[in-house]
Design an enzyme around this catalytic site. Sequence first.
Site, PDB file in Angstrom:
ATOM      1  N   GLY B  10      -3.653  -2.738   2.478  1.00 51.19           N
ATOM      2  CA  GLY B  10      -2.704  -2.550   1.421  1.00 51.19           C
ATOM      3  C   GLY B  10      -1.459  -2.341   2.352  1.00 51.19           C
ATOM      4  N   GLY B  12       1.847  -1.582   1.270  1.00 52.33           N
ATOM      5  CA  GLY B  12       2.935  -1.160   0.396  1.00 52.33           C
ATOM      6  C   GLY B  12       3.657  -0.093   1.319  1.00 52.33           C
ATOM      7  CG  PHE B  13       6.775   2.257  -0.380  1.00 48.85           C
ATOM      8  CD1 PHE B  13       7.980   1.529   0.681  1.00 48.85           C
ATOM      9  CD2 PHE B  13       7.022   2.097  -1.504  1.00 48.85           C
ATOM     10  CE1 PHE B  13       9.164   1.128  -0.086  1.00 48.85           C
ATOM     11  CE2 PHE B  13       8.021   1.711  -2.346  1.00 48.85           C
ATOM     12  CZ  PHE B  13       9.034   1.179  -1.590  1.00 48.85           C
ATOM     13  CB  VAL B  78     -10.879  -5.373   0.801  1.00 51.26           C
ATOM     14  CG1 VAL B  78     -12.022  -4.428   0.727  1.00 51.26           C
ATOM     15  CG2 VAL B  78     -10.022  -5.254   2.022  1.00 51.26           C
ATOM     16  CD  GLU B 170      13.945   1.937 -13.127  1.00 48.47           C
ATOM     17  OE1 GLU B 170      14.322   2.780 -12.181  1.00 48.47           O
ATOM     18  OE2 GLU B 170      13.067   1.203 -12.850  1.00 48.47           O
ATOM     19  CG  ASP B 300       1.400   4.842  -6.194  1.00 44.70           C
ATOM     20  OD1 ASP B 300       1.989   5.944  -5.597  1.00 44.70           O
ATOM     21  OD2 ASP B 300       1.773   3.943  -6.586  1.00 44.70           O
TER      22      ASP B 300
END
Lengths: 430, 430
Positions: B10, B12-13, B78, B170, B300
């Site tokens: 992954g 991501g951040f 994966v 949002e 997360d």
Amino acid sequence: MDQFRVVIIGAGFAGLACARKLARRNCQVTVVDRSNHHLFQPLLYQVATAGLAAPAIAAPIRFLLRSFHNVTTLLAEVRNILPVERQVSLDDGSRLDYDYLVVASGASHSYFGRDDWAPHAPGLKTLADAQDVRRRVLEAFEYAERAATAAETTSWLRFVVIGGGPTGVELAGTLAEIARHTLPEEFRRIDSRQSEVHLLEASDRVLGSFPPALSIKARAQLEQLGVTVQTGMRVVDIDAAGVTLQDHTRLASHTVLWAAGVQASALGKLLDAPTDRSGRVAVQPDLSIESHPEIFVVGDLASATSHDMPVPGVGAAAKQMGITAARNILARQSNARTIPFVYRDYGMLATIGRNAAVGTVGRMQMSGRFAWLFWVCVHLFYLIGFRNRLVVLFDWAWAYVSFERSARVFTSEKATREATDGHASPPKPA
Amino acid sequence: MDQFRVVIIGAGFAGLACARKLARRNCQVTVVDRSNHHLFQPLLYQVATAGLAAPAIAAPIRFLLRSFHNVTTLLAEVRNILPVERQVSLDDGSRLDYDYLVVASGASHSYFGRDDWAPHAPGLKTLADAQDVRRRVLEAFEYAERAATAAETTSWLRFVVIGGGPTGVELAGTLAEIARHTLPEEFRRIDSRQSEVHLLEASDRVLGSFPPALSIKARAQLEQLGVTVQTGMRVVDIDAAGVTLQDHTRLASHTVLWAAGVQASALGKLLDAPTDRSGRVAVQPDLSIESHPEIFVVGDLASATSHDMPVPGVGAAAKQMGITAARNILARQSNARTIPFVYRDYGMLATIGRNAAVGTVGRMQMSGRFAWLFWVCVHLFYLIGFRNRLVVLFDWAWAYVSFERSARVFTSEKATREATDGHASPPKPA
């Protein structure tokens, strides 16, 4: 006086120009298109090669026409044209009445009767096409990095572009630049500079619509960039693993792009008018059809002549045809005589890569850096919308100094998981 | 000394921060992601609402990691994690050996066991999700313009957002702005200002993770924009025609967006470690798992605590976890003690619309124009890449002065033709 009704099918260069010319006149205009955006097609190859984001070269049709209150935009697919009833039927079963019809539904690519090639060699006409090509090109390098055998690596690093017209030349040149300049630092197992880009053209030269001297220059500039150019070379088969040429050579490749044939929109067949081999509708000098003077056919769908020469399928000609059709509708409505279409040829331009292009302006021929700069200016000038001009200018300036391409993003994660046509599947270990 | 091998799943951040921290260290790092890009998720709703083009908030992972020669990037899915063998198996059947594994595969949305709602109420986690939402939102207005009955027009002009967290707030705020400010001039048969935007939240306030005073302010700002906010309101059913609420009210709508549940990546289940109700993996204070100290879970996917409080599922926390995991890998490799993860909370921010936002910085609370400007600055600052910052800044400045949204383009022409789930079909005439 009652307002008369005009239906325009297609909001490309021709349809949009026609709608604008009819704006604020005494008519109700309905523009029907199956996509929500007008596309600046000359830059579509840049979306396909990750140089520009899709919204940079497209604008919502209804946004472009918002201030013309007599113009209505509909997102719809035309199912049928009924010349006798003067109606157009849409995909939801509804019908639009018209007094004048302008058919500007353009052209798509043609596989010369080999539609089975389509999944292996995508063409480039819509934004969806461009995003599909972008995904395939970027995935090819990814799969090369993961390939288990040298043969597979080679297949993923070999790109074949079929068709040496402007689109094929632009694609081939840009692919070579990406492999040589954009990607080299980013991979660990492969050297992207070992990519091969093949440009195959069946006729005896690339850019066949340009003066022969410029074809030679274009070829030299392509070869300079690392493209292998083969002219007089017909493709006899395409499958998921590569291309077979007329001399029985086999080019193993998982990334084959189609820039060869053009097929006019099928709507042309619904009109009571003769069509040529590629489906284009024969029009009168005033761009209407003989059997129905209230129907005009413009843009790539029209087989028109000007100065006894066939009008080329380029954006400038489409725009001019759209304007002429609008004028002739207004003329016919006021019982004036229609005018014949006259194509004003401002020249042609094809870009090849960084500082590399060829073109003509009147009798002048140009190539290399000057032609490329001229190409940049012309395309920025004609790009729809002030905002898009700034965005594209910024992206190009950035790309020029950094060699980076700003839209190297693809989204169809599914494609990396599911093998649909043998192309999208990751290489299996040997 | 032999190099040790780290596999990071992954980008991501969390994963990206971990890879960067391990760059130029004595290890071979392999980053595996199933998409080719790192996504700046906090701005994903702007792609969904046509404010930004997809490439503006995404960058190729291998581009971001290109200068770290000990880091390899693989585009792959994966398939399995084998903690005993210390291997990760990929979709092509190949396996990667590791000495340390970092699982940072994040979370997706969850329909609380009602996966049949998914086709009618898309969530927002990937660029593909965002482009699907964008298409649905833009198509809704198009179909409203074509609708044959008043009831159908209303259904197409009613938007329902489920979930009052930051993403839901949002989305709802932006949809209201589009209907009120962007589109009004462009339609001829409908008035886009008659659109309804409903925000439904099951708990008793929106932005439940924020201080209650800011929830009240956020709600007031949403209502000011024209959003109908209902709290304490659970959804009991969703189908192609709309939403049924717990009080049996029916909201007829063809555009329902899901911003409610979160479900951790299924890879968490492959580890020999306990998971909580939403699939998050319980981690040790140093972010490794108890049964396998060489496996770290971050972002997360991790259920971590800091100062005896659960760490929130936000980008800043993910980034910090990625860095801590990298530090602890280096510590463990040199037989030093690992450090516990400590979350540094810099505050939270949620934007609602033009000049409307709420947020906290330390103990300070803010709302309205100042919070909005602060939000703009923070998001520009943290956006990956200097180029993307300029692009987004330009798009925002343009949107601010023009009220126009620059990415109102969608490409799936097929969707307008083929009815897949009852949603994408154009309204049939009565």
